[in-house]
Enzyme design. Structure first.
Site, mmCIF file in Angstrom:
data_model
loop_
_atom_site.group_PDB
_atom_site.id
_atom_site.type_symbol
_atom_site.label_atom_id
_atom_site.label_comp_id
_atom_site.label_asym_id
_atom_site.label_seq_id
_atom_site.Cartn_x
_atom_site.Cartn_y
_atom_site.Cartn_z
ATOM 1 N N ASP A 1 0.841 -1.192 0.000
ATOM 2 C CA ASP A 1 0.000 0.000 0.000
ATOM 3 C C ASP A 1 0.883 1.250 0.000
ATOM 4 O O ASP A 1 1.843 1.341 0.773
ATOM 5 C CB ASP A 1 -0.887 -0.027 1.247
ATOM 6 C CG ASP A 1 -1.792 1.177 1.363
ATOM 7 O OD1 ASP A 1 -2.713 1.298 0.550
ATOM 8 O OD2 ASP A 1 -1.553 2.004 2.262
ATOM 9 N N GLU B 1 1.617 0.203 -4.842
ATOM 10 C CA GLU B 1 1.143 1.496 -5.323
ATOM 11 C C GLU B 1 2.316 2.469 -5.362
ATOM 12 O O GLU B 1 2.869 2.824 -4.320
ATOM 13 C CB GLU B 1 0.055 2.034 -4.389
ATOM 14 C CG GLU B 1 -1.244 1.249 -4.450
ATOM 15 C CD GLU B 1 -2.290 1.819 -3.523
ATOM 16 O OE1 GLU B 1 -3.415 2.096 -3.973
ATOM 17 O OE2 GLU B 1 -1.993 2.002 -2.331
#
Length: 926
Positions: free
Chosen positions: A521, A551
């Site tokens: 994340d 990400e």
């Protein structure tokens, strides 16, 4: 995680608030059993005499002997005052009072070394100060005290004063800690031991408990190790099955000297609601399900581009599945019910070519109550009613649902998914049973990890790290406030021991739980160097290739390399680590993920009508050139977003993908195809079905809505790189238009493995993230023609599996070398004269210099993606005379979509293709 999340859910449910109670002024009072069982988790031993200092910017330790005070003149007299009992008061115009002593600082006469200059390049210029050689020997003790840096006049009166951020000093002084033996619990054949890194602590004690609920039975003092700052305790006995906490006496800036009762940041398991850590040896046979050591593991991913991923939430998977025993619904054990509807669905995906299931966070989560969570009573109300969301949100802080991007303990399985959260052993064993069950049907298991922030910091109830080493683990701004650009309390993985915690955690999951890959994340908030070290460590610990994706968004206080070289899209090329690409995602869907208001409808994409099928609110200013540019961006994704791939673009030029503009950035950024993750939908933002509900013309048929969805899937399936699919994209999953369902409960996140309902039109989504758009949503939700029936859901389900079979049929869709992609992939219908409604890709499987593509399966593959509501005819001279046949999946008797076999045409002599409306057609030369 692009959406913003609310937190503190578990603490509201438990009624816990941070309490600091006055106690003895003796900072080193011996810890007792009463301290272990106190109602308050923090006790003030000595309150701070001065909570604030007169400065707009804090100073920084750049190393163990160097301080920089930004924006301050190097001229003047500098003193570093300290107080063991937090009694310092530094008021302008007066002398400092309450100090135990001070250190004289001199101006640094040399520039900082390259390492320091690189790490602290973000710190503005100011006064660079140095400690004397003798004073440096006192630094370890001083860092355990209250410290204030003062610039004063010749009479000793304060001109300015500030705190000093200490991570630079701690990393320098305790560099040996990075390579020190294991932290946390350790069981050997001779002894049980614990180790805690707490270099600024004055004392650390261990509280031992027999179970999760009873009072403490023992309290022991730990001993510090001077070189590492690690505190140790060892006993010849076996602590397995016991619970424990630490009492850490430490100075907390602005509060004073505090005794914090905390869990172990290296906890491998916990009791209910994470109140106590659980001592266990993960290699113990008692924690291994039968057959764990010898269980077969899937061996279908040879390179990163082989990964085809299904992103799944543990609770979503089974909470609504009536074929799962009630006690297993929403739990790890639901995956062991092999005959359930959900497991039959996953097995079918695996057989079609899915390789991996990626689980949304399954580490210990701060915002899900593990005991006594509530289930809302959702009324049977109209499709566009506010009543459903009102019922869900009334208990949202105390229900059993959250996505889980609220880390509490990184190394322990989440307890709400276990059959008994109070039993630390069950979390471990049942997690492993889940992994075994998925492996048994041919699926590898990946894990969504969140190391870029914690759920809380400081003295808050959900804070662990910051209550052990205050001011170290969290990234601070220039004024000492915790940065929150990620939505929450950012961690500082550029600090050595936060990086170590992240790396050690990943090693634990890969080694002891057989996690095959990780999705990070907000990985762009972490240093590339830390991610590369993590990759080396995890692979070495497991003896296999553990894939890393994440990400790579570039934003916040670290944007554009402000603090370090980031693990972001443009900075990871050549690393082998994959990042999610928003290029094709946005071209397909239209607009951007943060759109609201009219833009939700009028900003159409290539997939849902841009120019060729305008909706009632479509932007009249959009042109065919815009559609062509969107088609070009789809080709960017199909080419793996490779920076050096050359494409004939709609403006009549030929460009490298690096030179094609995407919102001010290069469209192509990856060096190798494995460095990009392709997707049209994931847990964030609206599902693809919902975004298409906004953007497609209202009169689009239910079948065509399913076909549009599968065209989006086809682009992902045929794109070079990693293919990533959100669970339910194959069953037209809807969240009733919710743009951010992280805390929207089971109602708005449900999956139906009976394929009867996709959940569209189940009420207006929660007001917190959607009320501003309710006026747009109401007529859509009330329109029964938009909602698919079982026929359309089944069509999408089966078309999805066929697309997986096509991707799995040839390595040409999964090339792992950029040179091979450039050599073997071309786009016949491209350039200025293109028909932008049909994207065509041609993959060449012929031998080059005697080297064929292993696993190519076909001499050539030609795929055609027609988004138009009408059939399209293309003449491609380059394909004239070739012996194309429909792909075997299209020719099979059980093919899901009849259109390719029934309506598609290839006229060999003319190189002419007729592509049915809203259809994917794949031809091969065998």
């Amino acid at each position: 995680m692009e959406g913003f999340h609310r937190h503190r859910k578990r603490w509201l449910a438990m009624g816990i608030v941070s309490m600091l109670l006055p106690c003895s002024p003796l900072a080193h009072a011996k810890a007792t059993l009463a301290d272990c069982d106190a109602a308050a988790f923090a006790t003030t031993l000595q309150p701070s005499a001065s909570a604030t200092v007169d400065a707009t910017a804090q100073a920084y330790w750049l190393s163990a002997d160097r301080i920089r005070w930004p924006g301050t003149s190097p001229q003047g007299r500098y003193r570093l005052y300290h107080s063991a009992v937090a009694a310092l008061v530094a008021q302008p115009g007066r002398s400092v009072v309450g100090a135990d002593g001070h250190l004289v600082l001199e101006s640094a006469t040399t520039a900082p070394g390259d390492g320091i200059a690189q790490r602290f390049g973000f710190v503005p210029a100011g006064a660079d100060l140095r400690l004397g050689a003798q004073d440096r020997k006192r630094l370890a003790d001083l860092l355990r005290q209250q410290i204030v840096l003062v610039r004063e006049d010749a009479s000793g009166r304060v001109l300015a004063a500030t705190a000093v951020q200490h991570p630079g000093a701690l990393d320098d002084l305790y560099a040996a800690a990075v390579q020190a033996p294991s932290l946390g619990p350790l069981r050997t054949s001779e002894a049980s031991s614990l180790a805690l890194w707490a270099p600024t602590a004055r004392a650390v004690s261990l509280c031992l408990y027999s179970d999760d609920n009873g009072g403490a039975t023992e309290v022991h003092a730990l001993s510090p190790e001077a070189a590492t700052g690690i505190w140790h305790w060892r006993t010849p006995g076996d602590l397995s099955g016991r619970y424990y906490t630490y009492l850490v006496d430490v100075h907390v800036p602005g509060t004073g000297v505090v005794r914090n009762r905390v869990t172990d940041p290296y906890s491998i398991s916990l009791g209910t609601d994470s109140r106590r850590s659980y001592f266990a040896d993960p290699d113990s046979p008692a924690l291994k399900p039968a057959g764990w050591d010898d269980a077969p593991r899937p061996d279908r991913v040879k390179t990163q581009t082989d990964m085809t991923i299904y992103e799944l939430h543990v609770r979503d998977f089974s909470i609504g599945d009536a074929s799962v025993p009630a006690a297993h619904r929403g739990k790890y054990l639901a995956f062991t019910d092999t005959a359930s509807d959900g497991m039959r669905h996953l097995r079918a995906l695996s057989e079609a070519g899915m390789t991996d299931v990626h689980l949304l966070p399954v580490f210990d989560i701060a915002t899900i109550p593990e005991a006594g969570c509530l289930t809302p009573r959702v009324p049977d109300a109209a499709a566009d009613s506010e009543a459903q969301q009102a019922a869900v949100m009334a208990v949202a802080a105390r229900d059993c649902f959250n996505w889980g991007y609220d880390p509490f303990h990184f190394n322990a399985p989440e307890g709400s998914y276990a059959s008994d959260a109070s039993d630390g052993a069950r979390r471990i064993a049942e997690f492993r049973r889940m992994v075994m069950a998925l492996n048994a049907i041919g699926l590898r298991v990946g894990m969504d990890v969140v190391y870029n922030h914690t759920a809380a910091s400081g003295q808050a109830a959900g804070s662990v790290l910051d209550r052990i080493v205050p001011g170290y683990y969290q990234r601070l701004d220039g004024n000492g406030r915790v940065e929150r650009s990620t939505c929450c309390d950012n961690t500082a993985t550029e600090h050595a021991m936060m990086a170590r915690l992240m790396i050690d955690s990943a090693v634990l999951w890969a080694r002891h739980y057989r996690i095959d890959s990780f999705r990070f994340d907000l990985m762009g908030h972490q240093p590339r160097a830390a991610m590369e070290e993590l990759k080396r460590r995890v692979d070495a610990a497991t003896g296999r290739d553990v894939q890393l994706i994440g990400e790579g968004w570039n934003f916040g206080e670290v944007a554009d390399g402000a603090r370090f070289v980031q693990a972001s899209q443009l900075s990871l090329n050549g690393s082998g680590i994959g990042t999610f690409s928003d290029r094709t995602r946005d071209a397909l869907r239209g607009g951007g993920p943060a759109d609201g208001g009219d833009a939700l409808v009028k900003e159409q994409g290539w997939l849902n009508g841009l120019v060729y099928a305008p909706n009632a609110m479509a932007d009249a200013g959009r042109s065919r050139e815009d559609l062509q540019a969107a088609a070009d961006m789809v080709r960017v994704g199909l080419a793996g977003t490779l920076r050096d791939y050359r494409l004939a673009t709609s403006d009549g030029d030929e460009k490298s993908l690096w030179d094609i503009d995407y919102k001010g950035q290069p469209a192509g950024y990856a060096s190798q195809p494995g460095e990009v993750v392709n997707y049209a939908e994931n847990h964030d933002n609206q599902t693809l079905f919902d975004i298409n509900a906004f953007k497609l013309p209202r009169d689009t048929s239910a079948e065509d809505r399913a076909r549009v969805q599968m065209l989006g899937v086809a682009v992902t399936a045929f794109s070079q790189g990693v293919a990533y699919f959100h669970a339910g994209i194959d069953t037209l999953r809807s969240k009733s238009l919710d743009r951010n369902s992280f805390d929207s409960g089971d109602w708005f996140n449900r999956l139906d493995w009976t394929y009867r309902d996709n959940a569209f039109g189940t009420g207006l989504p929660p007001a917190s993230d959607n009320a501003a758009n309710w006026a747009l949503m109401k007529p859509l939700l009330a329109d029964a023609s938009i909602k698919p029936g079982p026929r359309e859901i089944a069509l999408a389900r089966d078309m999805f599996r066929d697309l997986l079979r096509i991707r799995a049929s040839s390595r040409l869709f999964r090339l792992d070398d950029a040179g091979e992609v450039k050599q073997r992939l071309r786009f016949p219908n491209s350039g200025a004269g293109q028909n932008p409604l049909v994207v065509v890709g041609q993959l060449d499987g012929q031998a080059r210099d005697g080297q064929a593509v292993e696993g190519a399966g076909f001499r050539e593959i030609l795929y055609l993606l027609n988004v138009s509501p009408q059939a399209q005819v293309l003449e491609l001279p380059s394909e004239k005379g070739k012996s194309y046949r429909l792909h075997p999946v299209h020719r099979a008797a059980g093919a899901a979509d009849p259109r390719p076999r029934r309506d598609a045409r290839f006229e060999r002599d003319l190189g002419r293709f007729t592509v049915p409306p809203r259809t994917t057609v794949v031809y091969v030369v065998e």
